[in-house]
Every structure is written in structure tokens, then in C-alpha cells.
Design an enzyme around this catalytic site. Structure first.
Site, PDB file in Angstrom:
ATOM      1  N   GLY A 142       0.823  -1.206   0.000  1.00  0.00           N
ATOM      2  CA  GLY A 142       0.000   0.000   0.000  1.00  0.00           C
ATOM      3  C   GLY A 142       0.853   1.251   0.000  1.00  0.00           C
ATOM      4  O   GLY A 142       1.748   1.416  -0.821  1.00  0.00           O
ATOM      5  N   GLU A 254       3.269  15.287  -6.783  1.00  0.00           N
ATOM      6  CA  GLU A 254       2.242  14.302  -7.143  1.00  0.00           C
ATOM      7  C   GLU A 254       0.966  14.547  -6.348  1.00  0.00           C
ATOM      8  O   GLU A 254      -0.151  14.447  -6.886  1.00  0.00           O
ATOM      9  CB  GLU A 254       2.748  12.880  -6.890  1.00  0.00           C
ATOM     10  CG  GLU A 254       1.743  11.807  -7.287  1.00  0.00           C
ATOM     11  CD  GLU A 254       2.248  10.390  -7.077  1.00  0.00           C
ATOM     12  OE1 GLU A 254       1.456   9.445  -7.239  1.00  0.00           O
ATOM     13  OE2 GLU A 254       3.448  10.223  -6.760  1.00  0.00           O
ATOM     14  N   ARG A 280     -34.689  21.413 -13.318  1.00  0.00           N
ATOM     15  CA  ARG A 280     -35.595  20.394 -12.800  1.00  0.00           C
ATOM     16  C   ARG A 280     -36.685  21.025 -11.925  1.00  0.00           C
ATOM     17  O   ARG A 280     -36.393  21.871 -11.072  1.00  0.00           O
ATOM     18  CB  ARG A 280     -34.801  19.376 -11.972  1.00  0.00           C
ATOM     19  CG  ARG A 280     -35.628  18.263 -11.371  1.00  0.00           C
ATOM     20  CD  ARG A 280     -36.111  17.294 -12.424  1.00  0.00           C
ATOM     21  NE  ARG A 280     -36.762  16.145 -11.825  1.00  0.00           N
ATOM     22  CZ  ARG A 280     -37.402  15.217 -12.520  1.00  0.00           C
ATOM     23  NH1 ARG A 280     -37.458  15.308 -13.837  1.00  0.00           N
ATOM     24  NH2 ARG A 280     -37.971  14.198 -11.918  1.00  0.00           N
ATOM     25  N   LEU A 349     -28.993  16.137  -4.676  1.00  0.00           N
ATOM     26  CA  LEU A 349     -29.802  17.197  -5.279  1.00  0.00           C
ATOM     27  C   LEU A 349     -30.335  16.799  -6.655  1.00  0.00           C
ATOM     28  O   LEU A 349     -31.331  17.353  -7.121  1.00  0.00           O
ATOM     29  CB  LEU A 349     -28.989  18.487  -5.372  1.00  0.00           C
ATOM     30  CG  LEU A 349     -28.741  19.197  -4.034  1.00  0.00           C
ATOM     31  CD1 LEU A 349     -27.740  20.330  -4.194  1.00  0.00           C
ATOM     32  CD2 LEU A 349     -30.054  19.728  -3.447  1.00  0.00           C
ATOM     33  N   ASN A 378      -5.337   9.485   2.529  1.00  0.00           N
ATOM     34  CA  ASN A 378      -5.538  10.705   3.317  1.00  0.00           C
ATOM     35  C   ASN A 378      -5.111  10.521   4.767  1.00  0.00           C
ATOM     36  O   ASN A 378      -4.746  11.491   5.445  1.00  0.00           O
ATOM     37  CB  ASN A 378      -6.995  11.157   3.222  1.00  0.00           C
ATOM     38  CG  ASN A 378      -7.271  11.864   1.905  1.00  0.00           C
ATOM     39  OD1 ASN A 378      -6.404  11.918   1.026  1.00  0.00           O
ATOM     40  ND2 ASN A 378      -8.465  12.406   1.752  1.00  0.00           N
TER      41      ASN A 378
END
Length: 389
Positions: A142, A254, A280, A349, A378
């Protein structure tokens, strides 16, 4: 439904770009409209773009733009890279792997390669004749680069490489890969990592089929396998044992690339959502006229604009080589999280249509999620930030 959409201008106007930048942006925009978007279904079906697309990008000067002119680039600043990534996001494209090729692999070669390595690879990369990748991640490691198990043992004048890599962008079409390997003493951890240039036609080097991802279906991503792959010691990039240092130097940029595409992606998702709510109707009036919708859109626009201001400031520092690792990590973590929130609220929405793939918001929903994982999760970004406290 329209896929290529212009973002709603931020409340605080951007000041990064000049007229040359904007002219380049128009070229990139037209490239995505003409060459990429009409072929989205094809790329997703075959799980990679066509080689011809790389050559067309090269002909237009869209590859390796920041590389010196002596090596086929345009010698321009990284704002051109920012524009390329933003236009990719505004187009809703998740298939092209140009930024990894042009802004990651090319930078390693330009910053750490010798003259022969630069002359051999960079011009062909700029033309699109050669497609490149970088192989860091392994099935069991990882984000933990220090746990890399792929080895490169020096035997005479050759390195013998054994191991495998996974989740490699541009891997299936790659003609050359920068491979992160363990060299030397296996007990030295990060001090024995090195980068080796491996040509795709080397005996013992093989590629798995494109990986079946939940999103980003058109992007070339696969496993790579190295079974006694022999490369000359001249294929070593930089010096043996310098790999971790080189990786750390380039990983900040990166992570900025991920932040840029997430920011632009959020802006595109927001623009699509605003347009939809104005068209809409429900209960006899447009969805945008309901207070809940207006407040949600106001909240999202505020978050998008705050992140835009931070990102553009990071970019200013990047241009002056003053951007810190912690600031880049914060940009990647916060903006990719923000992107997820914008997409999720956008789907809500849209209602039921937000779950239909003909709507850009649905495509963003399945494509965006990987941004919080690659280039370091993260959680790793938070760890990097916490070390500076």
C-alpha cells in the site's frame, strides 16, 4: 447530457494565469472535446485509451510541456500542467494518464537522470511515441514504501529484478517503467530503495490484464510482474540507495496533482448540479428555488472557493520551489475530501437521476473515490501534517 462544462467563477478571482496560459487552455479544451469525449465508451470498454491519442496529444504539445526544449518539451512553468489537469476534470475525463507520464515520470528523469537517459526517453515521451509509468505500490505494501519487496540484485554489469507491482497507471500500454526496488542491504529500510528504468520488452517483464475497477473504467491500470528481469546497471536512475529521497522530493508535486484534479472536479460537479437544479421542477417550481437547495449550494460554493484559494496559493509557492511537504499533504487531503462531499451532495440534489450514468454527477460519483487513496492515503497525509506540529 453535457459533460464538458465551465466552472462557476470563484468569488475571489484567480490571478495565476496570463494570456499565454489562457490560449493554451483553449487548445486543451478543444482537444478533450474533439479527441477524448467522443471515445469515452470505447476507452471504457477496452479499459485503456488508444495509443493514437497519445501521439495526437504529443503533436499538440500537451505532453511533457514543462520539460526543457532540448528534450522535446516547451520549457514552460507548471501552470501549464495545472491547466491540463483542470481541463481534464472539466471534461469529465478519467481515462487519460497524461499527468503521471508528463509530470511525474518525466520529472524523475529530468531531475535525477543522466544526459543519456534524458536524451533517450524525454523526446519520445514528449511526442507520445513512448508511454511511461512508475511502479511503486505492491500487493502487500500500500502506502508503505519502506516495505517494498521487489528486489534488484547486481550481478556483474546487470541488475536482476524480481517482484510485482499493482495499481500501476499507464502500466498496460507502458513502453518504459520506473520501478522502485530494494537494492543492497535488505536491513537498511528506506536507505536501500533505488529507481530502475525497465523497458517493456525486457525478458521476464510481463503485464496483467487491465484491472476491473468500480470507476475510472477507461484508465489504463494493471499489475506488473518481474521474473529475473535483467537490465544494465546504466538503467539505474541517480545513485543506488537514493530512491526514497527522490520519491519524497517528487511526491509533494504528485499530491498537488491530485489536489488540482479534485478541485477542478468539484467545480465541475458543482456546475452540473447548479444547472440541473435550475432546470428540474418539483411541486410546480424549480428545485433551485427551495431554501434547502439554495443553502446547500451556498455551503458547497463556499467550501469550493476556500479550497480554491488555498490551492492557488500552494501553486504560487510551488512555482517558487517553496511549497512544503505538509502544505501539499494538506491540499491533497482536504480538497479530495471536499470533492467527495460536493459529489455526494450533488447526487442527492439530482435525486434519482443522480444515480443514472448518463448524468455527469453519477460518473463523478464512481470516478472520484480513488483520489482519497492514491498518492498516499488521506490518513498518511494527516500523519505527514502531524509530524510538523
Amino acid at each position: 447530457m453535457q459533460t464538458n462544462i465551465r466552472p462557476i467563477p470563484p468569488m475571489l478571482p484567480r490571478k495565476l494565469f496570463n494570456s499565454d496560459h489562457e490560449a493554451f487552455r483553449e487548445t486543451v479544451k478543444k482537444f478533450y472535446e474533439k479527441e477524448v469525449l467522443p471515445n469515452t465508451a470505447k476507452y471504457e470498454a477496452q479499459q485503456h485509451v488508444d495509443r493514437e491519442l497519445w501521439k495526437k496529444a504529443g503533436e499538440l504539445g500537451l505532453l511533457c510541456t514543462t520539460m526543457p526544449e532540448a528534450y522535446g518539451g516547451s520549457g514552460v512553468d507548471r501552470l501549464y500542467s495545472m491547466i491540463l489537469i483542470e481541463e481534464q476534470a472539466y471534461a469529465g475525463d478519467s481515462a487519460t494518464g497524461f499527468s503521471l507520464h508528463s509530470d511525474i515520470v518525466a520529472n524523475y528523469l529530468n531531475n535525477f537522470g543522466n544526459e543519456e537517459q534524458k536524451q533517450t526517453w524525454l523526446p519520445k515521451m514528449a511526442s507520445g511515441e513512448v508511454i511511461t509509468a512508475i511502479a511503486m505500490t505492491e500487493p502487500g505494501t500500500g502506502s508503505d514504501l519502506q516495505s517494498v519487496r521487489t528486489t534488484a540484485v547486481l550481478e556483474g554489469n546487470e541488475y536482476v529484478i524480481n517482484g510485482s507491482k499493482i495499481f500501476i497507471t499507464n502500466g498496460y500500454l507502458s513502453d518504459m517503467v520506473l520501478v522502485v526496488c530494494k537494492t543492497g542491504d535488505g536491513e537498511k529500510g528506506s536507505a536501500n530503495l533505488s529507481l530502475l528504468i525497465v523497458e517493456a520488452d525486457r525478458a521476464g517483464f510481463s503485464k496483467g490484464k487491465p484491472l476491473n475497477k468500480i470507476g475510472m473504467k477507461g484508465q489504463d491500470t494493471c499489475e506488473l510482474f518481474f521474473d529475473d528481469v535483467r537490465v544494465p546497471k546504466e538503467n539505474l536512475l541517480g545513485m543506488e540507495g537514493m530512491g526514497f529521497m527522490m520519491l519524497m522530493k517528487e511526491l509533494a508535486w504528485e499530491r498537488m496533482l491530485v489536489a488540482i484534479i479534485c478541485q477542478a472536479g468539484a467545480e465541475a460537479a458543482y456546475a452540473h448540479t447548479v444547472a440541473y437544479t435550475k432546470e428540474r421542477k418539483a411541486f410546480g417550481k424549480t428545485i433551485s428555488s427551495f431554501q434547502n437547495t439554495r443553502f446547500k449550494l451556498a455551503e458547497l460554493r463556499t467550501e469550493i472557493d476556500f479550497c480554491r484559494t488555498y490551492l492557488d496559493r500552494c501553486m504560487e509557492l510551488q512555482l517558487n520551489n517553496e511549497l512544503g511537504i505538509d502544505a501539499a499533504a494538506a491540499a491533497k487531503y482536504k480538497i479530495s475530501d471536499m470533492y467527495s462531499k460536493v459529489v455526494d451532495e450533488g447526487v442527492q440534489l439530482h435525486g434519482g437521476y443522480g444515480y443514472m450514468l448518463e448524468y455527469p454527477i453519477a460518473r463523478a460519483y464512481i470516478d472520484h473515490r480513488a483520489n482519497r487513496i492514491y498518492a498516499g492515503t488521506n490518513e498518511i497525509m494527516k500523519e505527514l501534517i502531524s509530524r510538523t506540529i
